[in-house]
Design a protein around this motif. Sequence first.
Motif, PDB file in Angstrom:
ATOM      1  N   ASP A 159      -3.281  24.481   4.182  1.00  0.00           N
ATOM      2  CA  ASP A 159      -3.501  25.352   3.018  1.00  0.00           C
ATOM      3  C   ASP A 159      -3.194  24.665   1.646  1.00  0.00           C
ATOM      4  O   ASP A 159      -3.598  25.285   0.582  1.00  0.00           O
ATOM      5  CB  ASP A 159      -2.260  26.272   3.225  1.00  0.00           C
ATOM      6  N   LEU A 160      -2.493  23.435   1.645  1.00  0.00           N
ATOM      7  CA  LEU A 160      -2.404  22.578   0.485  1.00  0.00           C
ATOM      8  C   LEU A 160      -3.852  21.885  -0.056  1.00  0.00           C
ATOM      9  O   LEU A 160      -4.052  21.192  -0.886  1.00  0.00           O
ATOM     10  CB  LEU A 160      -1.177  21.659   0.413  1.00  0.00           C
ATOM     11  N   GLY A 161      -4.720  22.009   1.026  1.00  0.00           N
ATOM     12  CA  GLY A 161      -6.071  21.449   0.675  1.00  0.00           C
ATOM     13  C   GLY A 161      -6.347  19.999   1.477  1.00  0.00           C
ATOM     14  O   GLY A 161      -7.652  19.549   1.547  1.00  0.00           O
ATOM     15  N   VAL A 162      -5.438  19.766   2.222  1.00  0.00           N
ATOM     16  CA  VAL A 162      -5.786  18.278   3.195  1.00  0.00           C
ATOM     17  C   VAL A 162      -6.788  18.746   4.032  1.00  0.00           C
ATOM     18  O   VAL A 162      -7.075  19.968   4.628  1.00  0.00           O
ATOM     19  CB  VAL A 162      -4.535  17.950   3.889  1.00  0.00           C
ATOM     20  N   ASP A 163      -7.794  17.827   4.114  1.00  0.00           N
ATOM     21  CA  ASP A 163      -8.880  17.817   4.805  1.00  0.00           C
ATOM     22  C   ASP A 163      -8.842  17.447   6.272  1.00  0.00           C
ATOM     23  O   ASP A 163     -10.181  17.950   7.079  1.00  0.00           O
ATOM     24  CB  ASP A 163      -9.952  16.824   4.199  1.00  0.00           C
ATOM     25  N   GLY A 164      -7.854  16.915   6.827  1.00  0.00           N
ATOM     26  CA  GLY A 164      -7.862  16.583   8.019  1.00  0.00           C
ATOM     27  C   GLY A 164      -6.490  15.663   8.570  1.00  0.00           C
ATOM     28  O   GLY A 164      -5.737  15.399   7.635  1.00  0.00           O
TER      29      GLY A 164
END
Length: 550
Positions: free
Chosen positions: A203-208
Amino acid sequence: MSNPAPTSLPVDDSWWRSAVIYQVYIRSFADGDGDGTGDIAGLRSRLPYLAHLGVDAIWINPWYPSPLTDGGYDVSDYRDIHSTYGTLDEAKQLITEAHELGLRVILDIVPNHTSDQHAWFQQALAAGPGSPERDRFVFRNGKGEDGSEPPNDWHAAFGGRTWTRTDDGQWYLHLFAPEQPDLNWDNPEVRAEFESILRFWFDLGVDGFRIDVAHGMVKDPALPDLGLTEFSVLTGEGQQDHPHWDRDGLHDIFRSWRAIADSYPNPRVFVAEAHVRPGRMPDYLRPDELHTAFNFDFLKCPLEAGKLREVIDRSITSLATVGAPATWVLSNHDETRHVTRYGRADTGVQALFRNQPIPTDLALGTRRARAAALLMLALPGGAYIYQGEELGLYEVEDIPEELLQDPTWERSGHTVRGRDGCRVPLPWTGDTPPFGFSTTGATPWLPQPEDWKTYTAEANQADPTSMLQLYRSALSLRRTHPGLRGEDFCWLDSPAGTLLFERGNGVLCAVNLSDQPIPLPAGSSPLLVSGPLSEDGLLPPDTTVLLYRD
């Protein structure tokens, strides 16, 4: 689920299939606040460097609150940032700034074990035997009349037994250090907690996420003896039902994680750190499980043409059965840097040295490292670059004993020096330590060699033939040349001790690991060479060339 953080990255569900991912060991990357330890501020300041290098994403080793008994792989809070590294707000800013530069962000998740300072484990110790709090971990009564013997004969990764006794007489399991108690993945509360942790960061935008010890989370509840004399990274070879490695129960967990990743509009990805039995890796990379896995066979392979070809073949063909791409990696934070390995008689991964280092020819190792890097970046699939390899850094094998911090040093009774030699802080600028690592000139947490003044990013930038320029050129070709963007791959005949393969659109890669120079393939012209050709245009030993057919 809350709304995902905004991102400026294009929606590309398959970016991970060919991504080059740069590993950031955050303690040693760049120090932005002047305390001698790398941090988020330092990483943010160097994001343009990484974007200019040409990588697609960064993978950050654990940055969570931790006592740092094992370099952050002993996590005490999975939803925050260690105060030495910065704040959660800084982490959010980093993710945003990386995305603005076209860099995706992958974090490390450590699901096999927590820190012994994690609230759950402290609650387990206080609650006592038979409690729900203890069921989150693996507690057992001991053997013998008074329970004074460990529940079984397992050995820990950092030395010693894999059980520690508590004050009330029970024992808890830790496959690694005593400060890293193993979680019980048969407990639904554990599964729900980690699914929540994934969503928190997604949800914070981390991609993986890179999944630490992905092959070890599930244990046989009977905890049978192994009958072995010491720990092995994968003792499951030849044993079809190993009690704590590569168990079938893992796959239900990963299917649930994949469903969470796929629920995002720009799907998130997973890469597994998984040491598994031969032929088992495709099971982890089925379309409804994980996306990719580290290729330890390639990392550990000696720099010999026949053995490399076998590993490359096996990697590509076995993973193709489930539609997964191979990945390639030469070094990481757990292994001797490949410049050093390749300068030795045995070029494969050796055990972390005991007492005295193994003799190394750094000039030879550097030449071979350049050849290996160009080979790796010419192969189809994904690739990982460990921070500093693009500068040509070697293993630091003379760190004073009193400064060693890897738990292996203590747990082995000061016989195995451990992994600190590949974790020394990076040199950026200048002629003397800390080489621009710290904004204030503070002493780094591990000492840098004086001769790293010729290895700094600044020195590499000034030399058109440097390792950094080779990496930049190779990454640029990989990104822009149509022949390197797809997954086409075909072996061609070549002399003994060499490799020759074709990618798409007539792009060739020739690798000479023999002891004699060889002619370039007929009707081809060089695109990029890892080292100079001979005066008569031959490809020298320990050299790789990318070519195109005329």
